[in-house]
Design a protein around this motif. Structure first.
Motif, PDB file in Angstrom:
ATOM      1  N   PRO A  12       0.829  -1.209   0.000  1.00 26.71           N
ATOM      2  CA  PRO A  12       0.000   0.000   0.000  1.00 26.71           C
ATOM      3  C   PRO A  12       0.863   1.259   0.000  1.00 26.71           C
ATOM      4  N   PRO A  13       0.234   2.416  -0.217  1.00 29.22           N
ATOM      5  CA  PRO A  13       0.994   3.674  -0.136  1.00 29.22           C
ATOM      6  C   PRO A  13       1.544   3.890   1.273  1.00 29.22           C
ATOM      7  N   ALA A  14       2.498   4.791   1.377  1.00 28.33           N
ATOM      8  CA  ALA A  14       2.989   5.177   2.701  1.00 28.33           C
ATOM      9  C   ALA A  14       1.820   5.663   3.555  1.00 28.33           C
ATOM     10  N   SER A  39       2.329   6.626 -10.054  1.00 27.76           N
ATOM     11  CA  SER A  39       1.596   5.441  -9.624  1.00 27.76           C
ATOM     12  C   SER A  39       2.494   4.383  -9.010  1.00 27.76           C
ATOM     13  N   LYS A  40       3.590   4.035  -9.701  1.00 27.23           N
ATOM     14  CA  LYS A  40       4.482   3.004  -9.192  1.00 27.23           C
ATOM     15  C   LYS A  40       5.358   3.558  -8.069  1.00 27.23           C
ATOM     16  N   LEU A  82       0.318   4.462  -6.078  1.00 27.08           N
ATOM     17  CA  LEU A  82      -0.938   5.188  -6.251  1.00 27.08           C
ATOM     18  C   LEU A  82      -1.609   4.812  -7.567  1.00 27.08           C
ATOM     19  N   THR A  83      -1.546   3.546  -7.957  1.00 36.32           N
ATOM     20  CA  THR A  83      -2.035   3.167  -9.281  1.00 36.32           C
ATOM     21  C   THR A  83      -3.497   3.537  -9.491  1.00 36.32           C
ATOM     22  N   LEU A 135       1.573  15.379  -4.681  1.00 34.96           N
ATOM     23  CA  LEU A 135       2.342  16.488  -4.122  1.00 34.96           C
ATOM     24  C   LEU A 135       2.915  16.118  -2.757  1.00 34.96           C
ATOM     25  N   PHE A 136       2.102  15.505  -1.916  1.00 32.12           N
ATOM     26  CA  PHE A 136       2.597  15.106  -0.596  1.00 32.12           C
ATOM     27  C   PHE A 136       3.726  14.087  -0.740  1.00 32.12           C
ATOM     28  N   GLY A 137       3.557  13.150  -1.668  1.00 30.31           N
ATOM     29  CA  GLY A 137       4.606  12.166  -1.890  1.00 30.31           C
ATOM     30  C   GLY A 137       5.912  12.808  -2.317  1.00 30.31           C
ATOM     31  N   LEU A 138       5.841  13.745  -3.260  1.00 32.11           N
ATOM     32  CA  LEU A 138       7.048  14.423  -3.736  1.00 32.11           C
ATOM     33  C   LEU A 138       7.759  15.167  -2.606  1.00 32.11           C
TER      34      LEU A 138
END
Length: 395
Positions: A46-48, A240-241, A245-246, A283-286
């Protein structure tokens, strides 16, 4: 009377992933021989948690339910431009960025902005099948650059030069490759850029899996370091990868401001904008998730290394051609069987679901694609044992 349908859509190849999944539909797999699903390249985690928590908080805000600008949230475009500039040691501005609903859409938007029916676009074989499908649906002629298994899946720029036609509008590369996993050396990518520039056409470079590479030897290529990179390069990207976040469907196009304006016109007609909640997640991921991404990169590198290790066994029967990113490209040993026959046999008898090379273009009947990212490192020896059993049974 039945409605007439667009023949370009009807005649395009059917979605291959759905066909592969139909091979195991309704089956139950015993605990002693569970399914090894190597078909579709999707994150197995899953995502962080921090991204999920941020999205949950953002979902309660009214602005999250509203349109954004056609090209995306300004802060996301600026942050991605800074990230790309740092990663590639060059200069990319926010005006060079459009946020798309996934990298598939980024490709479709870019192609629509660059070519029309009757034009041609070059795809190295084996190609990513959605690229082929979109060209067929648009009436654009695909020029297939032959597969070079003797070059570990890296296409040959000299061969490409001989095959280009006056109607060609772009050359498409994917590195790390889907389906082969091959990572194209920077000098080869530069040769393709030079070729495209000489012919006055675009080099579309899909780098969906770039964040699973290390920068130990520098960035994946040097194109953005050079002035006027945007006169030829159209770079595609997927969050996504990278951030798992696919389902959010968020990607990007990087190109000249002129190309981005054309892409934005298509985007406005197709979708207006990428969903705000997806852009918020990206944006949060970046900004915050790179330590988490590094953990996953190390994990996937271990899976890749384990995959390469099992193919060092000469008794395996199957040969590894290339591996990287999410995928490995495998040569099967059965001269009198098609790739689909071998893939079906692996699904039916070994509970291994993979894709036949024939899904990825002509001349691929001796090959299979394994999405090794889906399989735990500890499962690789199980995979090897089943492949050995397959080789013995079918020989």
């Amino acid at each position: 009377m039945k409605l007439a349908l667009n023949p370009d859509v009807l005649n395009a190849i059917d979605p291959p992933i759905a066909e592969a999944h139909s091979w195991i539909e309704g089956r139950e797999f015993p605990a002693e021989k569970p399914l090894l699903d190597l078909a579709q390249g999707v994150p197995s985690y899953p995502p962080a948690q921090a991204i999920s928590d941020h999205v949950a908080q953002r979902a309660s805000l009214f602005e999250t339910a509203q349109y954004t600008g056609i090209k995306g949230i300004p802060e996301l475009r600026e942050t991605l431009a800074s990230h790309v500039s740092e990663r590639y040691q060059g200069h990319v501005a926010a005006e060079n960025i459009l946020i798309s609903a996934g990298c598939n859409q980024a490709f479709c938007l870019a192609i629509h902005a660059l070519a029309r029916a009757g034009d041609a676009v070059m795809l190295p074989v084996p190609y990513y099948f959605n690229h082929q499908m979109w060209l067929e649906m648009q009436g654009i002629d695909p020029i297939h650059l032959p597969f070079r298994h003797d070059r570990a899946g890296v296409p040959d720029p000299e061969e490409a030069a001989a095959l280009l036609t006056p109607n060609t509008k772009a050359i498409v590369l994917v590195s790390p490759s889907n389906p082969t996993g091959a990572v194209y050396p920077p000098e080869v990518i530069s040769e393709f850029r030079d070729l495209a520039a000489q012919r006055g056409i675009a080099l579309i470079l899909d780098e969906t899996y770039r964040d699973f590479l290390t920068d130990e030897n520098g960035p994946p290529h040097n194109l953005i370091q050079e002035g006027h990179w945007d006169e030829t390069l159209v770079q595609l990207y997927s969050f996504s990868k990278t951030f798992s976040l696919t389902g959010y469907r968020v990607g990007a196009v990087s190109a000249s401001a002129r190309v981005i304006e054309a892409v934005a016109k298509v985007m406005d007609t197709v979708q207006i904008c990428t969903p705000r909640i997806s852009q918020d997640a990206a944006l949060f991921g970046l900004k915050h998730a790179w330590p988490w991404v590094e953990e996953k990169r190390v994990m996937l590198a271990a899976r890749e290394n384990a995959m390469k290790r099992i193919f060092k066994d000469d008794d395996l029967g199957y040969e590894l051609i290339s591996a990287g990113g999410y995928f490995a490209y495998i040569r099967h040993p059965f001269e009198n069987m098609t790739a689909k026959q071998v893939a079906r046999s692996l699904a039916d008898n070994q509970n291994i679901l993979c894709l036949p090379g024939s899904f990825f273009g002509p001349g691929q009947e001796r090959f299979l694609r394994f999405a090794f990212a889906n399989v735990e490192e500890s499962d690789m020896d199980t995979l090897a044992a089943r492949l050995k059993e397959s080789a013995a049974a079918l020989s």
